[in-house]
Design a protein around this motif. Sequence first.
Motif, short mmCIF file in Angstrom:
data_model
loop_
_atom_site.label_atom_id
_atom_site.label_comp_id
_atom_site.label_asym_id
_atom_site.label_seq_id
_atom_site.Cartn_x
_atom_site.Cartn_y
_atom_site.Cartn_z
N THR A 191 -15.59 2.06 5.49
CA THR A 191 -15.75 3.15 4.54
C THR A 191 -15.22 2.66 3.19
OG1 THR A 191 -13.58 4.06 5.05
CG2 THR A 191 -15.45 4.96 6.28
N PHE A 192 -15.60 3.35 2.12
CA PHE A 192 -15.12 2.96 0.80
C PHE A 192 -13.61 3.16 0.70
CE2 PHE A 192 -19.55 3.55 -0.58
CZ PHE A 192 -19.71 2.34 -1.22
N TYR A 193 -12.96 2.25 0.03
CA TYR A 193 -11.52 2.35 -0.22
C TYR A 193 -11.28 1.89 -1.65
CZ TYR A 193 -11.28 -2.70 0.23
OH TYR A 193 -11.47 -4.03 0.05
N TRP A 194 -10.16 2.31 -2.20
CA TRP A 194 -9.80 1.96 -3.56
C TRP A 194 -8.56 1.08 -3.51
CZ3 TRP A 194 -13.20 3.46 -7.20
CH2 TRP A 194 -14.09 4.45 -6.85
N GLY A 195 -8.65 -0.05 -4.11
CA GLY A 195 -7.51 -0.96 -4.16
C GLY A 195 -7.96 -2.31 -4.69
N HIS A 196 -7.02 -3.11 -5.13
CA HIS A 196 -7.37 -4.40 -5.70
C HIS A 196 -7.23 -5.55 -4.70
CE1 HIS A 196 -3.02 -4.49 -6.26
NE2 HIS A 196 -3.13 -5.82 -6.29
N LYS A 197 -6.75 -5.29 -3.53
CA LYS A 197 -6.63 -6.34 -2.52
C LYS A 197 -7.90 -6.34 -1.68
CE LYS A 197 -1.66 -6.15 -2.40
NZ LYS A 197 -0.47 -5.92 -1.61
N VAL A 198 -8.82 -7.22 -2.04
CA VAL A 198 -10.15 -7.21 -1.43
C VAL A 198 -10.72 -8.62 -1.46
CG1 VAL A 198 -11.23 -6.62 -3.64
CG2 VAL A 198 -12.42 -6.08 -1.55
N ASP A 199 -11.59 -8.92 -0.53
CA ASP A 199 -12.36 -10.17 -0.59
C ASP A 199 -13.76 -9.82 -1.05
OD1 ASP A 199 -10.25 -11.64 0.34
OD2 ASP A 199 -10.97 -11.76 2.40
#
Length: 150
Positions: free
Chosen positions: A32-40
């Motif tokens: 699901t969509f999530y908000w945050g800057h820790k992503v690949d």
Amino acid sequence: MFSTATADGVSMPYNSTVATMLGRRRIPIHTTFYWGHKVDILFRCWPGDSTAMYAVALLLVFFMAVLVEWLSFTNIVKLKSRGSNDVVGGLLKTGLYGVRSGLSYMVMLAVMSFNGGVFVVAICGHVIGFLIFGTRAMRKKSDGLDSSKP
């Protein structure tokens, strides 16, 4: 409350992140969509944990989306009827179509990271690109005639 079974049979509480074991590293796969800057995004470990690199990744996705729209509406290669370079022009148009398709899939794969920021900048890039290159509102006019017409 929902729960999921793991490979070793231990039940874990359900959430929107599924973790996969690959060697010793647990890779979170968001569903699901999530908000945050820790992503690949697009590549493993990129942009990493850095907020600045996340901003660079968002800019890259935005400009890729704008570039896709530019390639959709540009007429760089003009084929003349019964011209001597029809084959070369056709190959160039085919190459540009391949580049556009590849960039479109790259934007799609970036959005598949399920990061809300990536989704928003991809949509904004397509919208801004369409506004600039796809509508008559932003095209230059010369002598009262639309310059997009031959």
